[in-house]
Scaffold this motif. Structure first.
Motif, PDB file in Angstrom:
ATOM      1  N   TRP A 236       0.814  -1.223   0.000  1.00 13.07           N
ATOM      2  CA  TRP A 236       0.000   0.000   0.000  1.00 13.07           C
ATOM      3  C   TRP A 236       0.842   1.267   0.000  1.00 13.07           C
ATOM      4  O   TRP A 236       0.389   2.331  -0.404  1.00 13.07           O
ATOM      5  CB  TRP A 236      -0.959   0.013   1.196  1.00 13.07           C
ATOM      6  N   CYS A 335      -8.163  12.025 -12.746  1.00 13.56           N
ATOM      7  CA  CYS A 335      -7.928  10.722 -12.100  1.00 13.56           C
ATOM      8  C   CYS A 335      -6.680  10.069 -12.715  1.00 13.56           C
ATOM      9  O   CYS A 335      -5.859   9.458 -12.022  1.00 13.56           O
ATOM     10  CB  CYS A 335      -9.097   9.770 -12.300  1.00 13.56           C
ATOM     11  N   CYS A 338      -2.771  10.357 -11.558  1.00 18.14           N
ATOM     12  CA  CYS A 338      -2.167   9.410 -10.598  1.00 18.14           C
ATOM     13  C   CYS A 338      -2.403   7.977 -11.084  1.00 18.14           C
ATOM     14  O   CYS A 338      -1.474   7.175 -11.129  1.00 18.14           O
ATOM     15  CB  CYS A 338      -2.770   9.573  -9.211  1.00 18.14           C
ATOM     16  N   HIS A 339      -3.658   7.686 -11.434  1.00 21.52           N
ATOM     17  CA  HIS A 339      -4.010   6.323 -11.869  1.00 21.52           C
ATOM     18  C   HIS A 339      -3.658   6.179 -13.363  1.00 21.52           C
ATOM     19  O   HIS A 339      -4.552   6.101 -14.215  1.00 21.52           O
ATOM     20  CB  HIS A 339      -5.494   6.060 -11.636  1.00 21.52           C
ATOM     21  N   MET A 369      -2.195  11.861   0.827  1.00 23.50           N
ATOM     22  CA  MET A 369      -3.633  11.639   0.672  1.00 23.50           C
ATOM     23  C   MET A 369      -4.452  12.305   1.774  1.00 23.50           C
ATOM     24  O   MET A 369      -5.641  12.034   1.916  1.00 23.50           O
ATOM     25  CB  MET A 369      -3.924  10.143   0.605  1.00 23.50           C
ATOM     26  N   LEU A 373      -7.051   9.967   5.304  1.00 26.64           N
ATOM     27  CA  LEU A 373      -6.531   8.628   5.018  1.00 26.64           C
ATOM     28  C   LEU A 373      -5.242   8.343   5.779  1.00 26.64           C
ATOM     29  O   LEU A 373      -4.804   7.189   5.852  1.00 26.64           O
ATOM     30  CB  LEU A 373      -6.295   8.455   3.510  1.00 26.64           C
ATOM     31  N   PHE A 387       0.458   7.271   0.246  1.00 29.27           N
ATOM     32  CA  PHE A 387       0.110   5.919  -0.212  1.00 29.27           C
ATOM     33  C   PHE A 387       0.420   5.787  -1.691  1.00 29.27           C
ATOM     34  O   PHE A 387       0.346   6.771  -2.442  1.00 29.27           O
ATOM     35  CB  PHE A 387      -1.384   5.637   0.011  1.00 29.27           C
ATOM     36  N   ARG A 388       0.710   4.543  -2.085  1.00 31.66           N
ATOM     37  CA  ARG A 388       0.868   4.239  -3.502  1.00 31.66           C
ATOM     38  C   ARG A 388      -0.480   4.422  -4.196  1.00 31.66           C
ATOM     39  O   ARG A 388      -1.511   3.989  -3.668  1.00 31.66           O
ATOM     40  CB  ARG A 388       1.324   2.777  -3.654  1.00 31.66           C
ATOM     41  N   ALA A 390      -3.367   3.373  -5.787  1.00 28.42           N
ATOM     42  CA  ALA A 390      -3.862   1.992  -5.836  1.00 28.42           C
ATOM     43  C   ALA A 390      -4.156   1.613  -7.287  1.00 28.42           C
ATOM     44  O   ALA A 390      -4.900   2.328  -7.958  1.00 28.42           O
ATOM     45  CB  ALA A 390      -5.111   1.868  -4.981  1.00 28.42           C
ATOM     46  N   LEU A 392      -6.030   0.261 -10.318  1.00 28.46           N
ATOM     47  CA  LEU A 392      -7.482   0.075 -10.408  1.00 28.46           C
ATOM     48  C   LEU A 392      -7.888  -1.120 -11.262  1.00 28.46           C
ATOM     49  O   LEU A 392      -9.090  -1.413 -11.379  1.00 28.46           O
ATOM     50  CB  LEU A 392      -8.149   1.347 -10.934  1.00 28.46           C
ATOM     51  N   ARG A 398     -13.868  -6.211  -7.134  1.00 33.63           N
ATOM     52  CA  ARG A 398     -13.361  -6.094  -5.758  1.00 33.63           C
ATOM     53  C   ARG A 398     -14.494  -5.809  -4.774  1.00 33.63           C
ATOM     54  O   ARG A 398     -15.471  -5.135  -5.112  1.00 33.63           O
ATOM     55  CB  ARG A 398     -12.327  -4.972  -5.699  1.00 33.63           C
ATOM     56  N   PHE A 401     -12.544  -1.525  -0.407  1.00 36.57           N
ATOM     57  CA  PHE A 401     -11.662  -0.500  -0.966  1.00 36.57           C
ATOM     58  C   PHE A 401     -10.926   0.312   0.089  1.00 36.57           C
ATOM     59  O   PHE A 401     -11.383   0.453   1.210  1.00 36.57           O
ATOM     60  CB  PHE A 401     -12.461   0.464  -1.847  1.00 36.57           C
ATOM     61  N   MET A 402      -9.832   0.903  -0.371  1.00 35.56           N
ATOM     62  CA  MET A 402      -8.882   1.739   0.369  1.00 35.56           C
ATOM     63  C   MET A 402      -8.040   0.846   1.292  1.00 35.56           C
ATOM     64  O   MET A 402      -8.383  -0.298   1.557  1.00 35.56           O
ATOM     65  CB  MET A 402      -9.561   2.855   1.163  1.00 35.56           C
ATOM     66  N   HIS A 403      -6.896   1.419   1.735  1.00 38.56           N
ATOM     67  CA  HIS A 403      -5.883   0.574   2.394  1.00 38.56           C
ATOM     68  C   HIS A 403      -6.432  -0.194   3.590  1.00 38.56           C
ATOM     69  O   HIS A 403      -6.005  -1.301   3.873  1.00 38.56           O
ATOM     70  CB  HIS A 403      -4.658   1.412   2.799  1.00 38.56           C
ATOM     71  N   LEU A 410     -17.835   2.464  -4.176  1.00 41.28           N
ATOM     72  CA  LEU A 410     -16.904   3.284  -4.961  1.00 41.28           C
ATOM     73  C   LEU A 410     -17.135   4.785  -4.788  1.00 41.28           C
ATOM     74  O   LEU A 410     -16.188   5.569  -4.883  1.00 41.28           O
ATOM     75  CB  LEU A 410     -17.001   2.921  -6.449  1.00 41.28           C
ATOM     76  N   HIS A 417     -10.869  10.374  -0.962  1.00 43.49           N
ATOM     77  CA  HIS A 417      -9.616  10.973  -1.462  1.00 43.49           C
ATOM     78  C   HIS A 417      -9.433  12.409  -0.973  1.00 43.49           C
ATOM     79  O   HIS A 417      -8.338  12.942  -1.039  1.00 43.49           O
ATOM     80  CB  HIS A 417      -9.621  11.041  -2.991  1.00 43.49           C
TER      81      HIS A 417
HETATM   82  C1  HEC Z   1      -3.269  12.325  -6.091  1.00 45.63           C
HETATM   83  C2  HEC Z   1      -3.367  11.022  -6.709  1.00 45.63           C
HETATM   84  C3  HEC Z   1      -4.745  10.453  -6.949  1.00 45.63           C
HETATM   85  C4  HEC Z   1      -5.778  10.989  -7.680  1.00 45.63           C
HETATM   86  C5  HEC Z   1      -5.823  12.328  -8.386  1.00 45.63           C
HETATM   87  C6  HEC Z   1      -6.834  10.018  -7.633  1.00 45.63           C
HETATM   88  N1  HEC Z   1      -6.464   8.942  -6.898  1.00 45.63           N
HETATM   89 FE1  HEC Z   1      -7.580   7.280  -6.553  1.00 45.63          FE
HETATM   90  N2  HEC Z   1      -6.189   6.629  -5.220  1.00 45.63           N
HETATM   91  C7  HEC Z   1      -4.983   7.228  -4.962  1.00 45.63           C
HETATM   92  C8  HEC Z   1      -4.347   6.577  -3.852  1.00 45.63           C
HETATM   93  C9  HEC Z   1      -3.006   6.944  -3.245  1.00 45.63           C
HETATM   94  C10 HEC Z   1      -5.214   5.550  -3.437  1.00 45.63           C
HETATM   95  C11 HEC Z   1      -5.035   4.618  -2.244  1.00 45.63           C
HETATM   96  C12 HEC Z   1      -5.425   5.403  -0.987  1.00 45.63           C
HETATM   97  C13 HEC Z   1      -5.622   4.585   0.264  1.00 45.63           C
HETATM   98  O1  HEC Z   1      -5.899   3.394   0.180  1.00 45.63           O
HETATM   99  O2  HEC Z   1      -5.514   5.137   1.355  1.00 45.63           O
HETATM  100  C14 HEC Z   1      -6.356   5.593  -4.346  1.00 45.63           C
HETATM  101  C15 HEC Z   1      -7.437   4.698  -4.304  1.00 45.63           C
HETATM  102  C16 HEC Z   1      -8.470   4.686  -5.222  1.00 45.63           C
HETATM  103  C17 HEC Z   1      -9.513   3.701  -5.272  1.00 45.63           C
HETATM  104  C18 HEC Z   1      -9.617   2.466  -4.363  1.00 45.63           C
HETATM  105  C19 HEC Z   1      -8.792   1.327  -4.933  1.00 45.63           C
HETATM  106  C20 HEC Z   1      -8.515   0.211  -3.954  1.00 45.63           C
HETATM  107  O3  HEC Z   1      -7.728  -0.670  -4.318  1.00 45.63           O
HETATM  108  O4  HEC Z   1      -9.034   0.209  -2.839  1.00 45.63           O
HETATM  109  C21 HEC Z   1     -10.362   4.040  -6.279  1.00 45.63           C
HETATM  110  C22 HEC Z   1     -11.591   3.301  -6.730  1.00 45.63           C
HETATM  111  C23 HEC Z   1      -9.851   5.271  -6.853  1.00 45.63           C
HETATM  112  N3  HEC Z   1      -8.692   5.626  -6.199  1.00 45.63           N
HETATM  113  C24 HEC Z   1     -10.453   5.969  -7.872  1.00 45.63           C
HETATM  114  C25 HEC Z   1     -10.086   7.263  -8.248  1.00 45.63           C
HETATM  115  C26 HEC Z   1     -10.864   8.097  -9.140  1.00 45.63           C
HETATM  116  C27 HEC Z   1     -12.146   7.684  -9.822  1.00 45.63           C
HETATM  117  C28 HEC Z   1     -10.218   9.288  -9.226  1.00 45.63           C
HETATM  118  C29 HEC Z   1     -10.664  10.537  -9.960  1.00 45.63           C
HETATM  119  C30 HEC Z   1     -11.935  11.073  -9.523  1.00 45.63           C
HETATM  120  C31 HEC Z   1      -9.015   9.190  -8.408  1.00 45.63           C
HETATM  121  N4  HEC Z   1      -8.988   7.953  -7.825  1.00 45.63           N
HETATM  122  C32 HEC Z   1      -8.070  10.184  -8.252  1.00 45.63           C
HETATM  123  C33 HEC Z   1      -4.463   8.326  -5.632  1.00 45.63           C
HETATM  124  C34 HEC Z   1      -5.193   9.170  -6.453  1.00 45.63           C
END
Ligand code: HEC
Ligand code: HEC
Length: 449
Positions: A236, A335, A338-339, A369, A373, A387-388, A390, A392, A398, A401-403, A410, A417
């Motif tokens: 994570w 999104c 990062c993703h 984060m 978080l 956090f890394r 995650a 998707l 799944r 969700f989240m760490h 969802l 976030h």
């Molecule tokens: C700044 C970087 C960043 C952005 C921008 C971002 N995310 Fe994430 N996302 C993360 C991180 C880091 C985690 C893991 C956080 C944790 O578990 O505490 C995460 C977790 C998630 C998860 C859960 C995955 C899991 O394995 O539990 C989902 C779904 C997700 N993001 C969707 C989105 C969507 C949709 C958007 C745009 C609206 C978005 N993220 C924008 C960094 C980002």
């Protein structure tokens, strides 16, 4: 450590408040209105993950099949289980939607607590319908940083552990002190591809779109290995270097089996030591007759790493009009910054991993984060709220969700976030400004992965 409300403590706190009018004013604010948008839910049907990478040679394929079997072994004390453990085998936790995945719907830790005569009490944060959880303590009793895993269970009382008398940690006290944080299992599918992306490719991805990232407040950096200085990618907080390293660590930390990478028991009470060490090593006889001599001679941890390395990436569902629209939304509101949707592997020893384009939806960097978080745990160069991203892929099937597995929804995963200090705040604001229809299509897209 920034101020934060521990997730479980908050639930308990909320429940307590419900019974006391005078405390009502202290209730946390209601969750934001979702304007009728809804997570389409877990995609049922056949598991879209768990098979071999397409294009393996016959020998690689046999190695994959045998190592997948090995991954499903359940350990007893004579094979090395304990003295302390969170799970009795890799596949107990890495189970959904197929072997190698994440937490299943019914938490196997409930049954494990009392398997073979063990008399463990079940900590209050472990529920039958909740995720598999691993616990870390934030601080040591003297106030210095801890951050390490404290196993839930002990082998005391098991028929194969005569004379062992160690006891479980006092989890209630840790909860009361707000000193405990949780992590759920991450899926292992397709991780050989991740292992084989070059350092330079990852650095290029993180450096790309710099003006847009700066405008939205997104930075991020890599977690780095202290020994060879390269990027670490697994876990994570991206705290671990390689699949073999993770397998060795998990074998010792989660099930208590010592091995060639982690050869010493964590719990040293002499009354609970039954085996020679390392409990898992090269099998010089190679008599397993699994059909793959490579698997037969190799230690368990080499097999576990091979299973993950040779497994295929989760397969997305066939696109629909709505999911295609949702993908465009995902890529337009930030999104994707990062993703990262697409990465390409380096030249690889394994035929099916050579210059492969794949879609993990992660940059494998760590990002701040926010206080919501933050877990208070520092690992390598990832601090208490980093956090890394995650990955998707596979999110469609799944359950948690989240760490820490705080949600199954969802819409909640997205809103979580946003909190003070999060690099994702501006992007989540973009999401909230979308029409309900665009928000919904984004959720449909996520469930197609
Ligand atoms: C700044 C970087 C960043 C952005 C921008 C971002 N995310 Fe994430 N996302 C993360 C991180 C880091 C985690 C893991 C956080 C944790 O578990 O505490 C995460 C977790 C998630 C998860 C859960 C995955 C899991 O394995 O539990 C989902 C779904 C997700 N993001 C969707 C989105 C969507 C949709 C958007 C745009 C609206 C978005 N993220 C924008 C960094 C980002
Ligand atoms: C008690 C449940 C449990 C058991 C048993 C378990 N794991 Fe895990 N696994 C986890 C959790 C929780 C994480 C996330 C750990 C973290 O980041 O702190 C994880 C993460 C991983 C990852 C990182 C994947 C990624 O996305 O970066 C690998 C690899 C892994 N486990 C391999 C194994 C192997 C091999 C075994 C058997 C020796 C095993 N695990 C046993 C709970 C478990």
């Amino acid at each position: 450590m920034p101020k934060r409300i521990n997730f479980n403590a908050r639930v308990i706190f909320t429940m307590t408040c419900l019974f006391s009018f005078s405390a009502l004013a202290a209730l946390p604010p209601p969750p934001p209105q979702n304007q009728g948008i809804k997570d389409p839910g877990v995609q049922n049907g056949q598991a879209r993950a768990g098979g071999a990478l397409p294009g393996l040679t016959p020998l690689e394929m046999k190695f994959f099949s045998s190592s997948r079997e090995r991954f499903q072994n359940i350990d007893a004390v004579q094979n090395g289980l304990g003295p302390r453990y969170n799970g009795t085998g890799c596949s107990t936790c890495h189970a959904w939607p197929s072997v190698g995945g994440s937490s299943p719907s019914r938490n196997p830790q409930i049954a494990m607590a009392n398997a073979n005569g063990a008399q463990n009490s079940i900590p209050s944060f472990i529920n039958l319908n909740g995720p598999v959880r691993v616990a870390r303590f934030v601080k040591n009793p003297d106030g210095t940083a801890d951050g390490g895993v404290h196993d839930l269970f002990v082998i005391t009382g098991r028929s194969d552990a005569p004379g062992c008398k160690i006891t479980q940690p006092n989890f209630d006290a840790q909860l009361a002190n707000n000193n405990i944080v949780f992590r759920i299992p991450t899926p292992l599918f397709g991780l050989g591809l991740v292992e084989n992306v070059s350092e330079q490719t990852l650095k290029n991805v993180l450096a790309s779109n710099a003006p847009l990232k700066a405008q939205l407040g997104i930075s991020g950096h890599f977690n780095v290995n202290g020994n060879d200085g390269t990027i670490t990618r697994f876990g994570w907080k991206a705290q671990n270097k390689s699949l073999l390293m993770f397998a060795g660590e998990a074998y010792n930390v989660e099930t208590g089996v010592t091995n060639d990478l982690f050869p010493n028991e964590r719990e040293t009470d002499p009354n609970c030591q039954y085996n020679h060490h390392p409990e898992d090593t090269t099998d010089l006889s190679g008599i397993n007759n699994s059909g793959s001599p490579a698997s037969d001679y190799s230690s368990d941890i080499v097999n576990f790493a091979a299973f993950s390395r040779l497994s295929a990436a989760p397969q997305p569902a066939p696109p629909t009009n709505v999911s295609v629209q949702g993908k465009a939304v995902f890529n337009s509101i930030g999104c994707q910054l990062c993703h990262t949707p697409t990465l390409v592997t380096d030249k690889s020893t394994f035929s099916a991993q050579n210059n492969i384009t794949f879609n993990p939806y992660s940059d494998f960097a760590v990002h701040a984060m926010g206080t919501g978080l933050a877990d208070g745990v520092t690992q390598g160069t990832a601090n208490n709220q980093e956090f890394r991203t995650a990955p998707l892929w596979g999110v469609g099937q799944r359950l948690f969700f989240m760490h820490d597995g705080r949600t199954t929804d969802l819409t909640q995963a997205i809103s979580q976030h946003a909190s003070p200090g999060s690099e994702a705040n501006a992007v989540i604001q973009n999401f909230k400004s979308l029409t309900p229809q665009d928000q919904q299509s984004l959720l449909v897209f996520l469930r197609s992965l």
